[in-house]
Scaffold this motif. Structure first.
Motif, PDB file in Angstrom:
ATOM      1  N   ILE A 131      14.457   2.368 -40.557  1.00 38.87           N
ATOM      2  CA  ILE A 131      13.204   3.122 -40.522  1.00 38.87           C
ATOM      3  C   ILE A 131      12.162   2.310 -39.758  1.00 38.87           C
ATOM      4  O   ILE A 131      11.653   1.311 -40.259  1.00 38.87           O
ATOM      5  N   ASP A 136      11.928  -1.581 -41.494  1.00 34.29           N
ATOM      6  CA  ASP A 136      12.618  -2.161 -42.645  1.00 34.29           C
ATOM      7  C   ASP A 136      13.914  -2.839 -42.201  1.00 34.29           C
ATOM      8  O   ASP A 136      14.861  -2.938 -42.965  1.00 34.29           O
ATOM      9  N   GLY A 168      15.248  -5.318 -44.471  1.00 40.09           N
ATOM     10  CA  GLY A 168      15.531  -4.902 -45.843  1.00 40.09           C
ATOM     11  C   GLY A 168      14.354  -4.145 -46.415  1.00 40.09           C
ATOM     12  O   GLY A 168      14.458  -2.984 -46.743  1.00 40.09           O
ATOM     13  N   ASN A 169      13.211  -4.806 -46.489  1.00 36.02           N
ATOM     14  CA  ASN A 169      11.983  -4.144 -46.939  1.00 36.02           C
ATOM     15  C   ASN A 169      11.112  -3.871 -45.725  1.00 36.02           C
ATOM     16  O   ASN A 169      11.245  -4.519 -44.698  1.00 36.02           O
ATOM     17  N   PRO A 170      10.174  -2.940 -45.852  1.00 36.03           N
ATOM     18  CA  PRO A 170       9.272  -2.708 -44.724  1.00 36.03           C
ATOM     19  C   PRO A 170       8.380  -3.922 -44.431  1.00 36.03           C
ATOM     20  O   PRO A 170       7.783  -4.499 -45.343  1.00 36.03           O
TER      21      PRO A 170
END
Lengths: 602, 203
Positions: free
Chosen positions: A445, A463, A466-468
């Protein structure tokens, strides 16, 4: 005293002050030292005044000179911060003490000088010392032997100093009679507004109401600019007539605004004057034409005049003549696209849909791009002309499109587009009305693009780790650079970036150490540098810059409910914009009206 | 039936005989033609009533059987529908299929295979935390995670649509861990072929 030096000092008034002005309290000793200089100059210009200022500036003599701010020759702007309380504000890397800071404790950066210390740059630099050793300066000229020896003069650039400003009630001037010169202040005249009193008998109540309304708008705009220490309580004897700068000076007022309103060509003529109380003179004066009070453009025109006042005082126009576009979710779950003026007035609906996300202003302030639920709920990006109401869909392929952002030249629209199981940043060519081109790659994303002011770079969220997180990359595509602190397996979660329109700062929201989302600011040119958290109360999301690159509008949840708030990144002052609803995803317009639009034909 | 018919014929013959006898002898004790006719009609009516009752009984039996069959079918359809529409849930900021969700998808897979005309719309949803736009994309990723899982077992992509509602349509309007866990989900809507479903697991 050396006349050259004195001249330099006088010209630097707005830029320099004696002592270390930024203190812990409102109207602290720093103000006093500045004011004492003012008083001295108004009262008795010349060497005596300077000498007195020097005395006030003597470490310890002012009762609050900053012990750590030792004078040092040759320190220019940006040479380093002193250890004043403002510096702590500048280094608010972990939590914001600013939000709780009393209004006016540390003023706005003064922008009269050539150098620009705007926005967070000022924060980062803190209280920058233009600390000039007296002998070093004086040495270049003929030494002034009248100076007492052993006393040092320290000139400090006040990045957060806010001069005190008062707006005298505006006078209503009968049409015809006082047209032109009768409107108050003539150039060089100190009797601003006085002319209105004589003709008061002939003034219609309606005109007086208009004058009051215009005064209210102007005063509030100047307050919301956060560049002035506003004096709202004006003593009765100073509410009409001017002339006695000494009385204003005694109140600590540096700038005085006077104004008069008269009927003119179906609308009104607004004459505004900015008085420099320190110099005891009119700094600027001009007449603006306003439409009738019933006109939809009336308030915006007054805002534009107020912005011009800010420019007169600081060198840079204010941001009152702007609007904020926002989205609101209603209780039935559907959405409204709304506009509101920068002062929170005039909230109105533009459009409704099952879902409306992330409106973005075109650089000319005429169009809005946003995403809405299209067929079967799938979001698509549309562009709406606010003048004609015309709407066109600009995400003509792909599946799910959102978070549009205009390039500064208005020719391109970047957005997040879901194609082939991933959301990537794509650019739509608005000029040719075609050609969605993918410019990010290899992620899950990528979205939320925002262009740098020169249009050459983009900040966006991805992301891919992994995380944004927040990244920057060349506008046409290329290597992405991580901006936010990354910890493997850490709770990092940063979204919704917005690139400052006048600098390298990027704002976004991220999870604070308390696990709650707060507004943060980072330097786009210094990846990995500490991220500053600028809000600390409740929950704060969706930040967007004002055109001055100093204020940020965001959506927040506070004790008093949910709404949009505006924070001044320099003082940390926060004001509610609209509250009492699920107002989300604001975007701040460019300046929609300028003083030049209020031309007066004479 | 036969007996009644015989009885009716006997009565008729008797009546005929007595009429003849009467004409011959003119005795007053024999039934009149009117009586005979009335009796005949009564007998006919009784016969028809009996026939109707029989037909009704048969129809009721048939209807009961049909009802039972339809009920079983409905139950099977409902069971299959329930399996298909069962929500699956996700971890925070994740779109990976959890192990219990995998069990649920396995059951859905069996139903989809047994009902090749069924088409599904899979809706991704998120909890309220995080940016509303990011959640829209995350919801899409969750919906597609389920699609990809099913496609991996041979279900045609033509039978599966996706849409994301992000955080806009929470199941539970509350701000706590339980509500968030409930709201991080995929919903499955049958958009075609769902009127009559076979449930391979049931019956």
């Amino acid at each position: 005293m050396n006349p050259y030096l004195r001249e330099q000092l006088m010209q630097s008034y707005t830029r320099l002050s004696i002592g270390t002005p930024c203190r812990r309290e409102v109207g602290g000793p720093g103000r006093r030292s500045y004011r004492s200089l003012s008083t001295a100059n108004v009262g008795a210009r010349g060497q005596g005044a300077v000498a007195r200022a020097e005395f006030e500036a003597e470490p310890g003599a002012g009762g609050g000179a900053e012990p750590g701010a030792e004078p040092g020759p040759g320190l220019g702007p940006g040479a380093g911060a002193t250890n004043s309380s403002c510096e702590q504000m500048a280094g608010l890397a972990t939590n914001s003490s600013c939000e709780q800071r009393p209004t006016g404790s540390c003023g706005a950066p003064h922008r009269a000088g050539g150098g620009r210390f705007g926005g967070l740059l000022a924060l980062a630099t803190g209280l920058v010392g233009l600390v000039v050793g007296w002998p070093a300066v004086a040495g270049a000229q003929v030494p002034d032997t009248t100076m007492p020896r052993g006393i040092q003069l320290r000139l400090v650039y006040e990045t957060q100093f806010r001069p005190r400003l008062a707006v005298q009630p505006f006078t209503a001037v009968p049409g015809g009679v006082g047209a032109g010169a009768g409107a108050g202040v003539g150039a060089g005249s100190e009797a601003a507004g006085a002319a209105g009193v004589a003709g008061a008998a002939a003034v219609s109540p309606g005109l007086r109401l208009v004058a009051e309304e215009v005064h209210r708008i102007v005063q509030r705009d100047l307050d919301y600019s956060n560049r002035f220490d506003m004096l709202f309580e004006i003593p009765e004897r100073l509410r009409t007539g001017v002339g006695e700068y000494g009385a204003w000076n005694a109140l600590g007022v540096v700038y005085l605004v006077t104004g008069s309103v008269q009927e003119m060509g179906g609308g009104y003529g607004l004459r505004l004057a900015l008085h420099d109380v320190v110099y005891g003179s009119v700094k600027e004066i001009r007449q603006f034409s306003l439409p009738p009070a019933s006109d939809a453009d009336f308030r915006m025109s007054v805002h534009a005049a107020a912005d011009e006042l800010v420019r007169w005082a600081t060198g840079e126009p204010g941001i009152a003549a702007t609007r904020i576009a926002l989205s609101r979710q209603r209780s039935d779950g559907t959405y409204e696209l709304l506009l509101v003026d920068s002062d929170g007035e005039n909230l109105r609906r533009v459009h409704t849909n099952e879902a409306i996300y992330s409106p973005a202003w075109s650089p000319d302030g005429r169009r809005l791009a946003y995403s809405e639920a299209g067929e079967e709920g799938r979001h698509r990006v549309v562009e709406r002309d606010l003048v004609t109401g015309e709407v066109r869909v600009v995400s003509d392929r792909g599946f799910l499109a959102q978070t549009p952002a205009y390039s500064p030249d208005g020719r391109k629209l970047a957005m997040g587009l879901w194609v082939g199981g991933r959301m990537e940043i794509h650019e739509y060519d608005l000029a040719r009305d075609c050609c969605l081109t993918r410019i990010s790659q290899r992620s899950r994303i990528d979205m939320g693009p925002s262009y740098s002011p020169d249009g050459r770079r983009l900040v966006f969220q991805s992301d891919r780790l992994g995380n944004p997180h927040i990244f920057t990359m060349p506008a046409g595509g290329g290597d992405a650079v991580l901006l936010t602190p990354f910890e493997t397996g850490g709770p990092g979660y940063f979204t919704s970036p917005s690139w400052s329109p006048n600098g390298s700062q990027v704002t976004f929201h991220g999870r604070s150490s308390g696990g709650i989302f707060q507004i943060m600011v980072a330097d786009a040119n210094r990846p990995g540098a500490p991220v500053q958290q600028i809000t600390s109360r409740g929950r704060s999301e969706d930040p967007a810059w004002a055109p001055d690159g100093r204020h940020i509008v965001f959506s927040g949840v506070r004790d008093d409910g949910m709404g949009l708030y505006v924070i001044d990144t320099v003082t940390g002052r926060i004001r509610p914009l609209v509250t009492g609803g699920r107002f989300r995803m604001p975007d701040w317009s460019p300046r929609l009206k300028r003083a030049s639009d209020l031309a007066v034909s004479r | 039936m036969m007996q009644r018919l015989t009885l009716a014929v006997a009565i008729a013959a008797l009546a005929l005989g007595s009429t003849a006898g009467c004409s011959r002898s003119g005795g007053p004790e024999g039934p009149t033609p009117e009586q005979i006719e009335a009796e005949r009609l009564a007998a006919e009516e009784a016969r028809l009533a009996a026939e109707r009752a029989e037909a009704e009984r048969l129809a009721a039996e048939r209807a009961a059987a049909e009802r039972r069959a339809a009920e079983a079918e409905r139950a099977e359809t409902a069971a299959a529908r329930e399996i298909l529409e069962e929500r699956i849930h996700f971890d925070y900021d994740r779109s990976e299929i959890r192990s219990e969700a995998e069990q649920q998808l396995m059951r859905k897979l069996a139903v989809l295979r047994a009902n090749p005309e069924v088409r599904l719309r899979i809706e991704g949803h998120c909890d309220e935390r995080g940016s509303i736009e990011y959640n829209l994309a995350l919801g899409q990723r969750r919906a597609e995670a389920a699609v990809n899982w099913l496609r991996g077992y041979g279900i045609s992509a033509d039978r599966l649509e996706t849409v994301s509602w992000g955080e806009d349509r929470p199941l539970v309007r509350a701000s706590n861990e339980d509500a968030w866990a409930m709201n991080r989900r995929n919903e499955f809507r049958i958009i075609a072929g769902g009127d009559r479903l076979r449930n391979p697991a049931g019956s």
